[in-house]
Design an enzyme around this catalytic site. Structure first.
Site, short mmCIF file in Angstrom:
data_model
loop_
_atom_site.label_atom_id
_atom_site.label_comp_id
_atom_site.label_asym_id
_atom_site.label_seq_id
_atom_site.Cartn_x
_atom_site.Cartn_y
_atom_site.Cartn_z
N HIS A 119 -16.18 -27.96 -25.00
CA HIS A 119 -14.99 -28.49 -25.69
C HIS A 119 -15.39 -29.18 -27.00
O HIS A 119 -14.85 -28.88 -28.07
CB HIS A 119 -14.29 -29.48 -24.75
CG HIS A 119 -13.01 -30.05 -25.27
ND1 HIS A 119 -11.78 -29.60 -24.87
CD2 HIS A 119 -12.77 -31.05 -26.17
CE1 HIS A 119 -10.83 -30.30 -25.50
NE2 HIS A 119 -11.42 -31.17 -26.29
N GLU A 120 -16.37 -30.09 -26.90
CA GLU A 120 -16.76 -30.86 -28.11
C GLU A 120 -17.41 -29.97 -29.16
O GLU A 120 -17.22 -30.17 -30.36
CB GLU A 120 -17.69 -32.02 -27.73
CG GLU A 120 -17.11 -33.00 -26.72
CD GLU A 120 -15.67 -33.42 -27.00
OE1 GLU A 120 -15.32 -33.60 -28.18
OE2 GLU A 120 -14.89 -33.53 -26.04
N GLY A 179 -13.22 -38.93 -22.37
CA GLY A 179 -14.27 -38.10 -21.77
C GLY A 179 -15.42 -37.88 -22.72
O GLY A 179 -16.59 -37.97 -22.36
N ASN A 199 -17.28 -36.22 -32.90
CA ASN A 199 -17.81 -36.63 -34.21
C ASN A 199 -18.77 -35.57 -34.73
O ASN A 199 -19.67 -35.14 -34.01
CB ASN A 199 -18.57 -37.96 -34.10
CG ASN A 199 -17.86 -38.97 -33.23
OD1 ASN A 199 -16.74 -39.35 -33.50
ND2 ASN A 199 -18.51 -39.38 -32.15
N GLU A 235 -6.87 -29.93 -30.25
CA GLU A 235 -7.15 -30.11 -28.83
C GLU A 235 -6.78 -28.90 -27.98
O GLU A 235 -7.48 -28.57 -27.02
CB GLU A 235 -6.45 -31.37 -28.30
CG GLU A 235 -6.94 -32.66 -28.94
CD GLU A 235 -8.43 -32.93 -28.74
OE1 GLU A 235 -9.08 -32.22 -27.94
OE2 GLU A 235 -8.95 -33.85 -29.38
#
Length: 937
Positions: A339-340, A303, A307, A362
Site C-alpha cells: 500500500h505505502e 497503520g 512519506n 487511498e
C-alpha cells in the site's frame, strides 16, 4: 439528503480559485494582537506559491521541544503586500523578507482558528518576481500522534528511550514548521537536522554530509527532495538500527527499528525490494528517489504513512518473526508495505488537488495492494480477502450519513473524516469494477497514461477518467508495449455483447461520475420470467424513510451467468429499468459474477428459492466469491424488508458444507451480529439458541481443524478464526484442547512453542481466570514480538473479568505499560465483550475530552471508538443515552462529526431489525430444532 445534480456537484468539488485578499476591514477576522487579519478563508490564497524550503530543525529529546529556521523561496503570481501561510502552536521569533533590494523585517499577524500567519510587507511584492522569507520558530514536541511528536519505548533493561518522529498527513506539517500546508502547494525541500551524537537522523532524501557544531552537536544535511506536498515531508531522530538491500533498479532499501527488534526486519526488507521493483516495472515509471526507508515507530496512530522516501509504520505493521508471527501477520505486513509503496506513485508523484479527492490516493493504494500481491506473492491468495473490503465499505455506504467518494471538505476535522472506508475500500472496489469493465490491459494502459501525464502535479477526478477514455488513440503513451498494440487491434470489435456499450462511444467519465459524485450504491432487482430478465435499480439504504432513496441513478456494469452457460455475460444498465433476453430458459441466474461490481442484487419472484436450491445441491457450481456475495446480499436485504429472515436462514443452512474462507467468514459475518444484538438485552434463551445454531452449522469444519500451522495462508487464517470462535462459544472439544495447551504453556513459563495459528484460542481460554490473565499480562509486558503482544492483548480484552477490562482501558490511556496507539482497538474489543460493553461506553464518555485531544477530532481512531462501542445497541433506552451524551457536546468537542450521525442511524436500524425479525428468528430456530430432533429419532 437528496442527490444534488451531478453538474452542480462537479462545480462544488472544483478546487478554490485564486481569490484575492479581501480589503474591507469589516469582513476581516481579528488576529491575536487585536488587529484585523487580512484573510478570512480556511483555504490559502493563490497569490503566492512556494518553490523551495530550506529547513533546519533542532529537536531536544531531553526538554522535549524543538527550534528551527526555515527559508522559503516564493513565486509571486499577483501583486501583493501580504503572504498568508500556515503555522500551528508555534512561537515565531523573527521574520525577514530577503528581497533583491535587501533584508527587511516583516510584520507578523496570527489567526489560530485557521492556523494561519500573515506576513505583511510595507512595499509591494511584484508579480512574476521571486522572493525569500525566513522565519525562526520554536515549539514543543507534540504529545499526540501527529506533527513532530515524541515517541518512546522501554528497552529490555527497563530504560525508557525517547525519539522524535513526524506524521504530517493531512494538516499537521504546520505544527512542525511554517509552510503552505495544502497538497497543491508542491515545492522542493532541503532539510538539515541538528542532533546529539548518540542519535541518528533520517529524512526523505539521503544524507549528504554531517557537520560538527559547537557544544558537541552534529548537523546532518540531506539532499534536496523532488517537488512534493508538505504532508509527505518526514524526519526522525532516534537510536534506530537498520538493515539494507538494493533493488534491481538500483534503489537502496533500508528498514529501521529499535535496536532490540532489528532481527525482525528481514521479511519486510525482502518484501519492499520485491514490491518496489514490481511497481517500477508495472507503472513503467522509475521510482524517482535514490532510496526508500521503512521505519517501525513505537508510537504510531495510523497503520503506516507514505512519506516519500521514508515510509513510517506501526511496529506490528512492519516487524515479522518467522517463529512467532502468524499467516495473517505475514499477509497484513505485506499488504501494508504494498500500500505505502504504491503511494510513491499514486499520491506522491501524482497528488490529488485537494482532500475532497483523497480517494485518488487511498482508493488506488488499497486497490494496488491486491493487484501487486496477486502477482508478487501468489502464495498469499490475496484475492480471498478483497471482497471483505467491499462489504466493509457497503456497511458505511448503506447509511444516509454516508458521503460521496469525492465530497467537499474544508476544515481539518472534515479532512480527517475522509480517511474512512468510503475513500479506501469503496475507492478500491469501484476501481476493481472499472478494471473488470475496461479489461485489465486497457485499465493498466490508462493508469500509466494518467501517471505519466500528471507526474509532479495535482489532479482531480476528471483527469483520471480522461486518461482511461479512448486509450487506443493515446498520443502520450509511447512505452513500446507490444500488448498495447495487440490490445488495440483486437479492441476494434468489442468482444462483449454490443449492449455493454449500447452502441455509444464509451464515456468513462459519465459512468464513473455516478459512482464518485453521489453517495451510496445501487440495489439491482432481477426478475426472470421465461427468457425475459427484468432489471431495475434503486439506492440500497437502511432507512424507514423511502424519500431518501429517490433521485439516484447509476450506470452499472452488470455481469451475469446462468445454469446453461458459465460464460460471464455483460450488460451496461444506464436506466432505472431495462429488460434483457436470454437465449433459452434457465434454472437460475447469478448477477454480479465474483462480485466484481460494487452493487447488491435482489432476486425477485422465485429467484432466491432457485439459488437456495442450487447452493444446497451443488454449491461449487458457483465460485467462492459468488457464494460469499449471495450470503451477504440475502442478509442485507432482510434489513430493508426485501427478503424474509427465514429465507436468508434457509440459505445459510448450506454453510455446513462450505470450506472456503471468504464464504465461511461472510457466514459468520452475517450470523454472529444477530446474537451480538441479543447479548446487550436480557434474552438469554434465544441468544443461546442462535449461538448453538452457528456452532452446529460449522461443527464439521471446526472438528476437521488441526491444532498446527499447516496449510495455505487462507487455510491458516481460517483455522485461527474457527478455533477462536469455537473456544469463545464454549464448544467443548475446543475448550478442552485449549485449556490443556494453556496449562502446558504456563507450566513452561511461556517457553513452550505453541502453533501460531492456535495461540489466540489458547490465550482466550487462559485469560478467563485471574491467574491465567495475570500470567498472560506478564508475558505481554516482557515480549518484544509485536504480533504475539497483539494477540495477548486481544485475548485479555475478551476476558469475562470486569475489573481487568476496566484496568486495561485505563492503562492504555495512560500509555506507560500498554501503548495508547492501541487504545481504540482495546476499547472496541471490550465493547464487543458481553461482560464489557457497558464499561466501554462509560469509559468513552468519562474520557471523551482527553481522547479527542490525543487522537484528534475526525480521526479514524475516534470514529472507530464511537461507532465500535455503540453499533450493537438495539433499544430505545440505549439510543436515548447515546443521543443524550453526544448532543451535550459542542462543535469544538465533536458534535458535528459524521460518526455520531452514523451511530444514531445504526442503532435505529438495529431497533427496527429486532422489532421486525425477533419473532421470525424464534419461530425458525424452533422449527429447525424440532426438525433436527425428529430426524434423529
Amino acid at each position: 439528503m437528496l442527490l444534488a445534480p451531478l453538474l452542480l456537484l462537479s462545480v462544488l468539488l472544483s478546487p478554490s480559485s485564486g481569490a484575492q485578499l479581501p480589503n474591507q476591514a469589516k469582513d476581516l477576522p481579528i488576529a491575536t494582537n487585536g488587529q484585523p487579519f487580512p484573510w478570512d478563508r480556511m483555504r490559502l490564497p493563490q497569490t503566492i506559491s512556494p518553490l523551495l524550503y530550506d529547513l533546519t530543525i533542532h529537536p531536544n529529546l531531553t526538554t522535549l521541544d524543538f527550534t528551527g529556521v526555515v527559508r522559503i523561496q516564493l513565486d509571486v503570481h499577483e501583486d501583493t503586500k501580504t503572504i498568508i501561510l500556515h503555522a500551528k502552536n508555534m512561537q515565531i521569533s523573527s521574520v525577514l523578507l530577503l528581497a533583491p533590494e535587501g533584508v527587511k523585517p516583516l510584520q507578523v499577524l496570527e489567526y489560530p482558528r485557521y492556523h494561519q500567519l500573515a506576513l505583511q510587507s510595507d512595499s509591494v511584492l511584484t508579480k512574476g518576481r521571486k522572493y525569500e522569507v525566513q522565519l525562526q520558530f520554536a515549539a514543543n514536541l507534540s504529545d499526540s500522534f501527529h506533527g513532530f511528536y515524541k515517541s518512546s519505548y522501554r528497552s529490555s533493561s527497563g530504560e525508557i528511550r525517547v525519539m522524535a518522529s513526524t506524521q504530517f498527513e493531512a494538516t499537521f506539517a504546520r505544527g512542525a514548521f511554517p509552510c503552505f500546508d495544502e497538497p497543491a502547494f508542491k515545492a522542493n525541500f532541503t532539510i538539515r537536522i541538528i542532533r546529539e551524537p548518540r542519535h541518528i537522523a533520517i529524512s526523505n532524501m539521503p544524507k549528504v554530509k554531517t557537520v560538527e557544531l559547537p557544544g558537541g552537536l552534529l548537523e546532518d544535511h540531506f539532499d534536496t527532495t523532488v517537488k512534493m506536498s508538505t504532508y509527505l515531508v518526514a524526519y526522525i531522530v532516534s537510536d534506530f538500527l537498520s538493515v539494507s538491500k538494493t533493488t534491481q533498479h538500483g534503489v537502496k532499501i533500508s528498514v529501521y527499528a529499535v535496536p532490540e527488534k532489528i532481527s525482525q526486519t528481514a521479511f519486510a526488507l525482502d518484501a519492499a525490494v520485491k514490491l518496489l521493483d514490481f511497481y517500477d516495472d508495472y507503472f513503467n515509471i522509475p521510482y524517482p528517489l535514490p532510496k526508500q526507508d521503512l521505519a517501525a515507530i513505537p508510537d504510531f496512530q495510523s497503520g503506516a504513512m507514505e512519506n516519500w522516501g521514508l515510509t513510517t509504520y506501526r511496529e506490528a505493521g512492519l516487524l515479522f518473526d518467522p517463529e512467532r508471527s502468524s499467516a495473517s501477520d505475514k499477509l497484513g505486513i505485506t499488504k501494508v508495505i504494498a500500500h505505502e509503496l504504491a503511494h510513491q506513485w499514486f499520491g506522491n508523484l501524482v497528488t490529488m488537488e485537494w482532500w475532497n479527492d483523497l480517494w485518488l490516493n487511498e482508493g488506488f493504494a488499497k486497490f494496488m495492494e491486491f493487484i501487486s500481491l496477486d502477482i508478487t506473492y501468489p502464495e498469499l491468495h490475496v484475492d480471498d480477502f478483497f471482497l471483505g473490503k467491499c462489504f466493509e465499505a457497503m456497511e458505511v455506504d448503506s447509511l444516509s450519513s454516508s458521503h460521496p467518494v469525492s465530497t467537499p471538505v474544508e476544515n481539518p476535522t472534515q479532512i480527517q473524516e475522509m480517511f474512512d472506508d468510503v475513500s479506501y475500500d469503496k475507492g478500491a472496489c469501484i476501481l476493481n469494477m472499472l478494471r473488470d469493465f475496461l479489461t485489465p490491459e486497457a485499465f493498466e494502459i490508462g493508469i500509466i497514461r494518467y501517471l505519466k501525464r500528471y507526474s509532479y502535479q495535482n489532479t482531480v477526478n476528471s483527469h483520471l477518467w480522461e486518461s482511461l477514455t479512448d486509450i487506443c488513440n493515446s498520443d502520450d503513451l509511447d512505452d513500446g508495449r507490444i500488448k498495447h498494440v495487440e490490445f488495440c487491434s483486437k479492441r476494434k470489435v468489442p468482444s462483449a455483447a454490443s449492449k455493454w456499450y449500447s452502441g455509444d462511444e464509451l464515456d468513462v467519465r459519465a459512468i464513473m461520475d455516478t459512482w464518485t459524485l453521489q453517495e451510496g450504491f445501487p440495489l439491482v432487482t432481477v426478475e426472470v420470467r421465461g427468457r425475459e430478465v427484468r432489471l431495475s435499480q434503486e439506492r440500497y439504504l437502511k432507512t424507514d424513510d423511502p424519500s431518501l432513496t429517490e433521485g439516484f441513478l447509476w450506470q452499472i456494469p452488470l455481469t451475469y451467468m446462468t445454469s446453461t452457460s458459465n460464460t460471464t455475460h455483460r450488460f451496461l444498465l444506464k436506466s432505472k429499468t431495462d429488460v434483457l433476453y436470454l437465449p433459452e430458459e434457465v434454472d437460475w441466474v447469478k448477477f454480479n459474477v465474483d462480485m466484481s461490481g460494487y452493487y447488491m442484487v435482489h432476486y425477485a419472484g422465485e429467484g432466491w428459492n432457485s439459488i437456495i436450491k442450487l447452493l444446497h445441491h451443488n454449491h461449487t457450481a458457483l465460485s467462492s466469491n459468488d457464494r460469499a456475495s449471495l450470503i451477504h446480499n440475502v442478509f442485507q436485504l432482510v434489513s430493508v424488508g426485501k427478503v424474509r429472515l427465514d429465507t436468508a436462514l434457509e440459505l445459510s443452512l448450506y454453510l455446513s458444507k462450505e470450506t472456503e474462507i471468504m464464504a465461511v467468514t461472510q457466514g459468520f459475518g452475517e450470523l454472529v451480529p444477530l446474537y451480538k444484538l441479543m447479548e446487550k438485552r436480557d434474552m438469554t434463551v434465544l441468544e443461546n439458541q442462535m449461538k448453538g445454531y452457528i456452532v452446529d452449522l460449522f461443527r464439521g469444519l471446526i472438528d476437521r481443524q488441526e491444532w498446527s500451522d499447516s496449510g495455505s495462508v487462507s487455510e491458516r487464517v481460517l483455522r485461527s478464526y474457527l478455533l477462536l470462535f469455537a473456544c469463545v462459544r464454549n464448544y467443548t472439544p475446543c475448550v478442552t484442547k485449549a485449556t490443556e495447551l494453556f496449562k502446558q504453556w504456563k507450566d513452561s513459563d511461556g517457553n513452550m512453542s505453541l502453533p501460531v495459528d492456535v495461540t489466540m484460542a489458547v490465550f482466550v481460554i487462559g485469560a478467563r481466570t485471574p491467574e491465567g490473565w495475570d500470567f498472560l499480562f506478564e508475558k505481554y509486558r516482557s515480549s518484544l514480538q509485536m504480533s504475539t503482544k497483539s494477540r495477548m492483548k486481544s485475548a485479555m480484552a475478551i476476558s469475562p473479568l470486569k475489573d481487568k477490562l476496566k484496568w486495561m482501558m485505563e492503562q492504555s490511556l495512560s500509555g506507560e505499560i500498554m501503548k495508547t496507539q492501541d487504545l481504540d482497538s482495546v476499547v472496541v474489543t471490550v465493547s464487543k465483550n458481553p461482560h464489557g460493553y457497558k464499561l466501554a461506553w462509560d469509559f468513552l464518555q468519562a474520557n471523551w475530552h482527553t481522547l479527542i485531544k490525543k487522537f484528534d477530532l475526525g480521526s479514524h481512531s475516534i470514529s472507530y471508538m464511537v461507532t465500535g462501542v455503540t453499533n450493537q445497541y438495539s433499544t430505545r433506552e440505549m439510543l436515548d443515552e447515546v443521543q443524550s451524551f453526544f448532543s451535550s457536546l459542542t462543535e469544538e468537542t465533536g458534535s458535528e462529526m459524521r460518526c455520531i450521525q452514523q451511530t444514531y442511524e445504526t442503532i435505529e436500524d438495529n431497533i427496527r431489525w429486532m422489532e421486525t425479525n425477533l419473532p421470525l428468528l424464534q419461530a425458525w430456530l424452533d422449527r429447525r430444532y424440532h426438525r433436527v430432533n425428529h430426524e434423529d429419532l
